[in-house]
Scaffold this motif. Structure first.
Motif, PDB file in Angstrom:
ATOM      1  N   SER A  80       1.037  -1.054   0.083  1.00 42.36           N
ATOM      2  CA  SER A  80      -0.081   0.179  -0.019  1.00 42.36           C
ATOM      3  C   SER A  80       0.820   1.370  -0.033  1.00 42.36           C
ATOM      4  CB  SER A  80      -1.008  -0.073   1.410  1.00 42.36           C
ATOM      5  OG  SER A  80      -0.164   0.072   2.312  1.00 42.36           O
ATOM      6  N   CYS A  81       0.402   2.315  -0.440  1.00 36.16           N
ATOM      7  CA  CYS A  81       0.801   3.677   0.030  1.00 36.16           C
ATOM      8  C   CYS A  81       2.218   3.834  -0.821  1.00 36.16           C
ATOM      9  CB  CYS A  81       1.221   3.999   1.594  1.00 36.16           C
ATOM     10  SG  CYS A  81      -0.651   3.724   2.533  1.00 36.16           S
ATOM     11  N   ALA A  82       2.085   4.180  -2.089  1.00 35.04           N
ATOM     12  CA  ALA A  82       3.287   4.456  -2.995  1.00 35.04           C
ATOM     13  C   ALA A  82       3.259   5.881  -3.513  1.00 35.04           C
ATOM     14  CB  ALA A  82       3.404   3.352  -4.091  1.00 35.04           C
TER      15      ALA A  82
ATOM     16  N   GLY B 275      -4.374   0.208  -1.115  1.00 34.03           N
ATOM     17  CA  GLY B 275      -4.890   1.399  -1.388  1.00 34.03           C
ATOM     18  C   GLY B 275      -3.578   2.447  -1.420  1.00 34.03           C
ATOM     19  N   ASP B 276      -3.968   3.702  -1.548  1.00 33.58           N
ATOM     20  CA  ASP B 276      -3.139   4.874  -1.778  1.00 33.58           C
ATOM     21  C   ASP B 276      -2.069   4.460  -2.806  1.00 33.58           C
ATOM     22  OD1 ASP B 276      -4.184   6.069   0.345  1.00 33.58           O
ATOM     23  OD2 ASP B 276      -2.715   6.455   1.750  1.00 33.58           O
ATOM     24  N   TYR B 277      -2.353   4.019  -3.857  1.00 33.34           N
ATOM     25  CA  TYR B 277      -1.900   3.452  -5.242  1.00 33.34           C
ATOM     26  C   TYR B 277      -1.481   4.769  -6.038  1.00 33.34           C
ATOM     27  CZ  TYR B 277      -1.488   1.413  -9.795  1.00 33.34           C
ATOM     28  OH  TYR B 277      -1.057   0.852 -11.031  1.00 33.34           O
ATOM     29  N   ILE B 278      -1.920   5.727  -5.784  1.00 29.39           N
ATOM     30  CA  ILE B 278      -1.754   7.280  -6.349  1.00 29.39           C
ATOM     31  C   ILE B 278      -1.871   8.173  -5.044  1.00 29.39           C
ATOM     32  CG2 ILE B 278      -2.056   6.946  -8.692  1.00 29.39           C
ATOM     33  CD1 ILE B 278      -4.427   9.002  -8.097  1.00 29.39           C
ATOM     34  N   TYR B 279      -1.206   9.339  -5.279  1.00 28.52           N
ATOM     35  CA  TYR B 279      -1.607  10.454  -4.129  1.00 28.52           C
ATOM     36  C   TYR B 279      -1.967  11.404  -4.819  1.00 28.52           C
ATOM     37  CZ  TYR B 279       0.241   8.019  -0.046  1.00 28.52           C
ATOM     38  OH  TYR B 279       0.487   7.339   0.978  1.00 28.52           O
ATOM     39  N   GLU B 280      -3.002  12.303  -4.331  1.00 29.81           N
ATOM     40  CA  GLU B 280      -3.644  13.441  -5.099  1.00 29.81           C
ATOM     41  C   GLU B 280      -2.749  14.749  -5.113  1.00 29.81           C
ATOM     42  OE1 GLU B 280      -4.273  12.669  -2.006  1.00 29.81           O
ATOM     43  OE2 GLU B 280      -4.655  14.467  -1.141  1.00 29.81           O
TER      44      GLU B 280
ATOM     45  N   ASP C 109      -7.668   6.519   0.779  1.00 32.17           N
ATOM     46  CA  ASP C 109      -8.123   7.831   0.551  1.00 32.17           C
ATOM     47  C   ASP C 109      -7.674   8.437  -0.500  1.00 32.17           C
ATOM     48  OD1 ASP C 109      -5.997   7.486   2.310  1.00 32.17           O
ATOM     49  OD2 ASP C 109      -6.394   9.328   3.445  1.00 32.17           O
ATOM     50  N   HIS C 110      -6.385   8.316  -0.665  1.00 28.85           N
ATOM     51  CA  HIS C 110      -5.456   9.210  -1.669  1.00 28.85           C
ATOM     52  C   HIS C 110      -5.752   9.098  -3.167  1.00 28.85           C
ATOM     53  CE1 HIS C 110      -3.227  11.573   1.495  1.00 28.85           C
ATOM     54  NE2 HIS C 110      -3.189  10.427   2.027  1.00 28.85           N
ATOM     55  N   GLU C 111      -6.438   8.018  -3.288  1.00 30.82           N
ATOM     56  CA  GLU C 111      -6.911   8.158  -4.693  1.00 30.82           C
ATOM     57  C   GLU C 111      -7.749   8.941  -5.017  1.00 30.82           C
ATOM     58  OE1 GLU C 111      -6.468   5.473  -2.770  1.00 30.82           O
ATOM     59  OE2 GLU C 111      -5.706   3.680  -3.750  1.00 30.82           O
TER      60      GLU C 111
ATOM     61  N   GLY D 263      -3.647  -1.710   5.453  1.00 31.07           N
ATOM     62  CA  GLY D 263      -2.596  -0.697   5.011  1.00 31.07           C
ATOM     63  C   GLY D 263      -2.798   0.612   5.573  1.00 31.07           C
ATOM     64  N   ASP D 264      -2.341   1.832   4.895  1.00 32.83           N
ATOM     65  CA  ASP D 264      -2.319   3.209   5.480  1.00 32.83           C
ATOM     66  C   ASP D 264      -1.589   3.472   6.527  1.00 32.83           C
ATOM     67  OD1 ASP D 264      -4.396   5.361   5.664  1.00 32.83           O
ATOM     68  OD2 ASP D 264      -4.714   4.747   7.827  1.00 32.83           O
ATOM     69  N   VAL D 265      -0.959   2.856   7.116  1.00 32.25           N
ATOM     70  CA  VAL D 265       0.010   3.551   8.416  1.00 32.25           C
ATOM     71  C   VAL D 265       1.584   3.631   8.304  1.00 32.25           C
ATOM     72  CG1 VAL D 265      -1.714   2.823  10.270  1.00 32.25           C
ATOM     73  CG2 VAL D 265       0.019   1.125   9.426  1.00 32.25           C
ATOM     74  N   HIS D 266       1.640   3.406   6.886  1.00 30.60           N
ATOM     75  CA  HIS D 266       3.281   3.401   6.614  1.00 30.60           C
ATOM     76  C   HIS D 266       4.238   2.881   7.437  1.00 30.60           C
ATOM     77  CE1 HIS D 266       1.239   7.430   4.816  1.00 30.60           C
ATOM     78  NE2 HIS D 266       0.870   6.337   4.220  1.00 30.60           N
ATOM     79  N   ALA D 267       3.974   1.986   8.107  1.00 26.90           N
ATOM     80  CA  ALA D 267       4.827   1.252   9.134  1.00 26.90           C
ATOM     81  C   ALA D 267       4.231  -0.296   9.092  1.00 26.90           C
ATOM     82  CB  ALA D 267       4.973   1.601  10.349  1.00 26.90           C
TER      83      ALA D 267
ATOM     84  N   THR E 132       6.621   3.742  -0.544  1.00 24.90           N
ATOM     85  CA  THR E 132       7.376   4.832  -0.274  1.00 24.90           C
ATOM     86  C   THR E 132       7.096   5.935   0.511  1.00 24.90           C
ATOM     87  OG1 THR E 132       6.384   6.007  -2.059  1.00 24.90           O
ATOM     88  CG2 THR E 132       8.327   4.698  -2.751  1.00 24.90           C
ATOM     89  N   THR E 133       5.795   5.923   0.993  1.00 27.28           N
ATOM     90  CA  THR E 133       5.244   7.104   1.598  1.00 27.28           C
ATOM     91  C   THR E 133       5.903   7.520   2.756  1.00 27.28           C
ATOM     92  OG1 THR E 133       3.134   6.899   0.635  1.00 27.28           O
ATOM     93  CG2 THR E 133       3.130   8.229   2.269  1.00 27.28           C
ATOM     94  N   GLY E 134       6.345   8.703   2.950  1.00 36.04           N
ATOM     95  CA  GLY E 134       7.153   8.819   4.366  1.00 36.04           C
ATOM     96  C   GLY E 134       8.792   9.146   4.115  1.00 36.04           C
TER      97      GLY E 134
HETATM   98 FE   LIG Z   1      -1.085   6.466   2.609  1.00 36.98          FE
END
Ligand SMILES: [Fe+2]
Length: 502
Positions: free
Chosen positions: A146-148, A173-178, A233-235, A392-396, A424-426
């Motif tokens: 998740s979260c790229a 999810g968070d496949y893209i960021y807006e 969410d970030h989609e 997903g979602d938590v970047h850890a 990658t997020t973070g």
């Molecule tokens: Fe995320």
């Protein structure tokens, strides 16, 4: 450009009526190929024609006209045996994306596939069919990610997933960021650039998805295995609930469908998109894929960590009534060894307050505790044999036990949760995080926490579920190698992690 002979050699016909002279567009397979949502008889194949992927109008440099796209399913990677083939029309209304539902294949085996449009032949992708209903064959090897965020780093972890050649990739999810180019990753800044402002319109979201797919590591991860993708969410936009304007949601949903290998049921109509669904991997595993964004009640106290004074009424919902009932029915009907719940936000309790108060993230299930109790009791009452929630979602990375009552130190585990870190997020991860490191001491159910980027690699057999927590030590430059930082194993009919944490 390929000669007539080379595409004949690829086994494609030449007699196809072309509505567009091929000279009207250049190499169209810049966004790669993908497959998804396998069942025992087939899967969805995806591509999108985009000779100029970042074209300002979001149409990828394609002409107005529909373009026939031939597809082939192959029994071998070299394409010597074509087992299915056909033609789909790529139309401008759907940004010249193609979704092919393939049926009638043999269960539980790999296939390969490719497309042709005009004189151009796509790269070949690898995919699989699910095992026959009720059967238990080889172990299931599933990558979870998740979260790229493109701006935060290189997609090295996607390259590592591709190298694993898994049976499935679950994207939570968070496949893209807006976010726009001006949205900066703290000190050190962004590694790469979104090349524009925050995505709001359909053209914006199409260009953002296309930008992500210009990354070769993401294309490789799609070409390596079938994906099961669901948005967070970030989609759409950070921490969105259904209060976000309908027009924006509609644009974001449409662009998401256009760029992922989703079944026709997920084709958005109006302001809704049907993403929750169930996949069966023979008798071994049932994967319940949830949508925790579209049907939830609004946050009671904002989205962040806070001690919300407002009572969480018993009727508040995270999934909406229909999806919740569908999930509980699914637990009742499941005969699988493992019920896997793929979903977006942290399921178990994560309290930041070391005292008696409760400082919890309102956007996660901690902000919807009545709903969490209904779902948890639901799988216990249904007698689900083994339940693992994948988050997903938590970047850890996190692993923890799930219980019915988080205030009762003697409560017995009813399942386990594995939360996957970000691609990658973070940005580059750390060995220590002063904010999250104290959490396992406050929440004894949380057993494992890692703060680097990476993905999860699950291997599921009838008797065990082994989760390898993969990390890459940096994403600010390419080339990190993926390491297994920890391994956790669940055993059949033994709910929770017990002392199994490495
Ligand atoms: Fe995320």
């Amino acid at each position: 450009m390929l000669s007539r002979r080379s595409f004949l050699a690829a086994g494609f016909t030449t007699g196809l009526p072309s509505l567009v002279p091929s000279a009207d567009f250049g190499e169209p397979f810049t966004l790669g190929v993908a497959s998804g949502d396998p069942d025992p008889g087939g899967f969805v194949l995806w591509t999108r024609l985009a000779p100029d992927p970042l074209a300002e109008d979001g149409f990828g440099g394609m002409p107005q006209e529909p373009v026939p796209v031939q597809w082939q399913v192959l029994a071998d990677p070299a394409g010597r045996t074509v087992v299915r083939s056909g033609t789909e029309l790529a139309v401008r209304d759907w940004a010249h994306s193609v979704h092919v539902t393939v049926t009638g294949l043999r269960p539980g085996r790999p296939y390969w596939y490719r497309f042709k449009a005009g004189p151009y032949v796509s790269p070949t992708g690898r995919t699989l069919t699910a095992p026959a209903p009720g059967t238990i064959g080889r172990p299931l090897r599933m990558a979870v990610c998740s979260c790229a965020n493109y701006q935060h780093g290189y997609f090295t972890a996607y390259a590592a997933i591709a190298a694993e050649q898994p049976d499935l990739v679950l994207n939570l999810g968070d496949y893209i960021y807006e976010q726009g180019s001006d949205h900066l990753l703290g000190p050190g800044g962004n590694v790469r650039d979104h090349g524009g402002p925050e995505a709001v319109t359909l053209a914006d979201y199409r260009r953002r998805h296309a930008l992500y797919k210009t990354d070769p590591d993401l294309r490789a991860a799609h070409a390596a295995a079938p994906w099961v993708a669901v948005m967070d969410d970030h989609e759409v936009v950070n921490n969105w609930t259904n209060l976000i304007p309908a027009e924006r949601r509609q644009a974001a949903f449409r662009a998401y469908y256009e760029h992922l290998p989703l079944r026709p049921a997920a084709r958005p109509g109006g302001t809704a998109v049907q993403l929750y669904r169930r996949l069966r991997w023979g008798g071994l595993a049932t994967l319940h894929v949830l949508d925790t964004r579209q049907y939830r009640d609004p946050h009671l106290c904002g989205a962040g960590f806070n001690d919300c004074p407002a009572p969480d009424g018993p009727s508040r919902t995270m999934l909406g009534l229909d999806q919740e009932q569908w999930l509980l029915d699914g637990f009742h009907r499941s005969r699988a060894r493992w019920d896997l719940v793929g979903q977006q936000v942290f399921f178990g309790q994560r309290d930041r307050d070391p005292g008696p108060g409760r400082l919890v993230r309102q956007d996660a299930w901690d902000g919807y505790t009545a709903a969490r109790m209904r779902v948890s009791e639901g799988w216990v009452e249904a007698g689900a044999r083994n339940v693992a929630v994948l988050t997903g979602d938590v970047h850890a990375h996190w692993a923890g036990d799930l219980v019915l009552d988080y205030d009762d130190p003697a409560a017995r585990p009813i399942g386990a949760e594995f939360a996957v870190t970000s691609i990658t997020t973070g940005g580059d991860g750390t060995d220590v995080d002063p904010v999250t490191d104290p959490l396992p001491a406050v929440n004894p159910r949380l057993k494992l926490h890692l703060r680097h980027r990476g993905y999860l690699m699950l291997e599921i057999t009838p008797s065990t579920l082994t989760a390898a927590f993969k990390i890459v030590r940096y994403v600010s430059r390419p080339g990190a190698t993926a390491e297994t930082a920890a391994t956790v194993r669940l055993h059949d009919r033994v709910p929770g992690l017990g002392a199994a944490t490495a």
